[in-house]
Design a protein around this motif. Structure first.
Motif, mmCIF file in Angstrom:
data_model
loop_
_atom_site.group_PDB
_atom_site.id
_atom_site.type_symbol
_atom_site.label_atom_id
_atom_site.label_comp_id
_atom_site.label_asym_id
_atom_site.label_seq_id
_atom_site.Cartn_x
_atom_site.Cartn_y
_atom_site.Cartn_z
ATOM 1 N N THR A 156 -0.499 7.496 7.646
ATOM 2 C CA THR A 156 0.636 6.500 6.968
ATOM 3 C C THR A 156 1.007 5.774 8.287
ATOM 4 O OG1 THR A 156 2.219 7.920 6.973
ATOM 5 C CG2 THR A 156 1.326 7.659 4.893
ATOM 6 N N TYR B 50 0.814 -1.117 0.085
ATOM 7 C CA TYR B 50 -0.141 -0.034 0.129
ATOM 8 C C TYR B 50 1.071 1.365 -0.076
ATOM 9 C CZ TYR B 50 -3.632 -3.445 1.266
ATOM 10 O OH TYR B 50 -4.290 -4.627 1.126
ATOM 11 N N GLY B 51 1.639 1.299 -1.110
ATOM 12 C CA GLY B 51 2.480 2.415 -1.187
ATOM 13 C C GLY B 51 3.860 2.690 -0.337
ATOM 14 N N THR C 291 -7.644 12.459 12.962
ATOM 15 C CA THR C 291 -7.472 11.195 12.280
ATOM 16 C C THR C 291 -7.752 10.063 12.851
ATOM 17 O OG1 THR C 291 -5.529 12.502 11.089
ATOM 18 C CG2 THR C 291 -5.799 9.933 11.010
ATOM 19 N N GLN D 171 -6.872 7.163 8.685
ATOM 20 C CA GLN D 171 -6.229 7.870 7.649
ATOM 21 C C GLN D 171 -4.719 8.286 8.110
ATOM 22 O OE1 GLN D 171 -7.812 8.807 4.640
ATOM 23 N NE2 GLN D 171 -9.579 7.621 5.646
ATOM 24 N N ASP E 264 0.100 2.964 3.637
ATOM 25 C CA ASP E 264 -1.217 3.950 3.666
ATOM 26 C C ASP E 264 -2.094 3.089 4.557
ATOM 27 O OD1 ASP E 264 -3.556 5.664 2.894
ATOM 28 O OD2 ASP E 264 -4.189 4.024 1.783
#
Length: 605
Positions: free
Chosen positions: A396, A349-350, A456, A394, A380
């Motif tokens: 990282t 995921y990135g 978040t 939300q 992510d």
């Protein structure tokens, strides 16, 4: 007894001279483990022997044969006799039937049976139904010789149709015909069976060749073998020979694809060496949710000596909903040990999980030890949350996983585990897990949260919306069976936090419920017109011991209780808690009820 009868049949034509044929009838003949009834034999002057028997019982037969017919030409041979140019027909009723050609010879060295071809069909099962044949079409060819110390032979067996079952393996030989060839020797004094040449081929599955030896007195512990499998089609291999052994486990229903080859050496009934080569292989196991595609490479294992290096690469790997891109794993196996030979990067995921060290020793044993070191490139959190079925966070996740060790059933870290999450920092220090794979693992650690973004954090829950920063300490944290039993916990607004501080009505209501206070008051007042409120700071603490949580807040409230959220500006709202001593399970239930509530019910302070 049979030997004497045949010698008598050879001598009688010369003695009788003018007789055109000689007939013989015997009611019963018995030997070690067999019985023959109603034998009728006829010998013509041209030495042609025709014989028919009734019921034949033998220990090697699952059911008695109903009838047997044979026809051959008798002749004298060196130090014995020969029954050549023979024809054989067997009728077993429900057992099936067979027909073929044979020759039988007796000499000074012993017996020899040559069976160039015996074709038939077999239907049978043992008493426990562990071995079953249903219309099993076969072709048997053998050259069997008796020697002073036992038997030796060359045998070919083809299974060309029908079904067979040998618990737990089932085979449909109409779809996958099988051919077996073996050169073998059986020494009767020691009951030692040796297969000097073994070849097996199954259509659409693969080939197997090698050699083996075992004692029939202790076949499980005496097996010695060297086997090589080639041309393996992994889909039918998994279906026919792996799935039956996985029934009832989490790997039940596993499917495979691709091709491969393998080799195994067995000593004293236990594997000693193993090698495996894979080409574009795939594995799909639905229950644990594991799927691998594009798997190539080779694996080597040795029970005693160091193994050659192993290397596997794959195009994609999925666990549950967690999906990764391709990667390459270089490692070495030896007995119960595993060593990572090169860093392994698993893209997620990135970001990625980078394994720099992974070592296992004595895996699966009480003395198992391990060493682990890795770091996390920013991943992510939203994608990771969806994969694990978590609320959708939300931001990282990144950080460092320091050297992790497992020794004497104690898992510990060489340093502090640090991660960046929710735009803040999380640190776990002094982590120790006793018996991590036991029934009740015991965990000790200190957990610190610094400057987490509350917006978040709360956006993923129905708890309500909060803005600002949050820090916290969970010192002396103790878990038993992964449940907290002791800690000194505190959550608070970090000093000097200059971020925007806002709290929604729903969050006010949830905090009040969790603190044992009333709820819903805002909705019944003029303040229901406000979506959120400003606050100065928040604070909550819990000293947990023996299942009881001693709770407190920022400061004492004027009307009793303690302040959990201290308001600022107008309209000012203070959230107050009243529960001082509460069972930990009760507190968790209150917190869950607060998040599950359809509407908020909160008191104005």
């Amino acid at each position: 007894m049979p030997h004497r009868l045949l010698m008598l049949l050879l001598l009688w034509p010369a003695a009788l001279g003018a007789a055109e044929r000689l007939s013989l009838q015997v009611g019963r003949i018995e030997g070690d483990g067999w019985r023959l009834q109603n034998l009728q034999a006829e010998l013509s002057t041209d030495s042609r022997l025709s014989a028919r028997s009734g019921r034949i019982e033998a220990a090697a037969l699952p059911k008695p044969l109903q009838q047997a017919r044979l026809d051959c030409r008798l002749a004298a041979a060196a130090a014995g006799w020969r029954c050549g140019e023979g024809r054989l027909a067997l009728q077993g009723g429900a057992l099936g039937s067979a027909q073929g050609r044979f020759s039988l010879e007796s000499g000074a060295a012993g017996w020899r049976l040559q069976l160039p071809e015996l074709r038939g069909e077999l239907s049978a099962q043992d008493a426990g139904e562990r071995f079953v044949a249903e219309k099993l079409g076969f072709l048997l060819a053998t050259d069997l010789q008796q020697r002073s110390n036992g038997w030796q032979g060359q045998t070919r067996l083809e299974l060309t149709g029908g079904q067979g079952y040998a618990d737990p393996v089932y085979g449909d030989f109409s779809a996958h015909p099988l051919q077996l060839q073996a050169d073998w020797q059986l020494q009767l004094p020691t009951r030692q069976l040796s297969l000097s040449k073994l070849q097996l081929q199954q259509q659409g599955v693969g080939q197997l060749q090698g050699s083996a030896a075992l004692s029939l007195r202790a076949p499980k512990t005496s097996l010695q073998a060297q086997l090589q499998a080639s041309g393996l089609q992994l889909a039918p291999v998994a279906e026919l020979y792996l799935q039956p052994f996985l029934a009832g486990s989490r790997m039940a229903g596993m499917t495979a694809s691709g091709t491969g080859s393998a080799g195994v050496e067995i000593r004293d009934g236990a594997p000693r060496q193993l090698s495996l080569q894979l080409q574009q292989a795939g594995v799909d196991a639905a229950k644990p949710g594991v799927k691998i595609e594009g798997l190539d490479g080779e694996l080597h294992w040795n029970a005693q000596a160091p193994s050659p290096d192993s290397r596997l690469r794959w195009d994609s790997l999925r666990y549950g909903k967690l999906e990764t891109a391709g990667a390459e794993l270089a490692f070495r196996l030896a007995a119960r040990d595993f060593d990572l030979l090169a860093p392994l990067r698993i893209a997620l995921y990135g970001g990625a999980l980078n394994l720099r060290q992974l070592r296992l020793q004595r895996a699966g044993q009480p003395q198992m030890s391990a060493a682990f070191d890795a770091d996390i490139e920013p991943i992510d959190l939203a994608g990771l949350s969806r994969a694990f079925g978590w609320p959708e966070f939300q931001g990282t996740l990144s950080g460092h996983l320091p050297g992790m060790r497992l020794e004497n059933e104690v898992l510990s870290l060489d340093g502090a585990l640090s991660a960046k999450v929710f735009d803040g920092d999380v640190t776990i220090d002094g982590l120790r897990v006793i018996q991590p794979f036991g029934v009740l693992p015991r965990v000790a650690a200190d957990l610190r949260l610094r400057n987490l973004d509350l917006k978040t954090v709360t956006s993923a829950f129905s708890f309500g919306r909060m803005e600002g920063r949050l820090s916290g300490d969970f010192l002396g944290l103790r878990l038993l069976g992964w449940r907290p039993v002791a800690m000194n916990a505190r959550l608070y607004t970090p000093p000097g936090d200059r971020s925007r501080h806002r709290i929604s009505q729903r969050a006010i209501d949830s905090i009040s419920r969790a603190g044992g206070g009333p709820s819903g008051l805002l909705q019944r007042s003029a303040l229901r017109l406000f979506d959120d409120f400003a606050y100065e700071r928040i604070g909550w603490s819990c000293r947990l011991d023996n299942g009881i949580c001693e709770m407190d807040g920022i400061e004492p409230a004027k009307a009793g209780g303690y302040v959990l959220v201290k308001g600022r500006l107008l309209p000012r709202i203070d959230v107050v808690g009243y529960s001082r001593r509460v069972g930990w399970d009760t507190f968790l239930s209150q917190l869950k009820a607060a998040m599950d509530a359809d509407r908020a019910e909160v008191r104005r302070e």
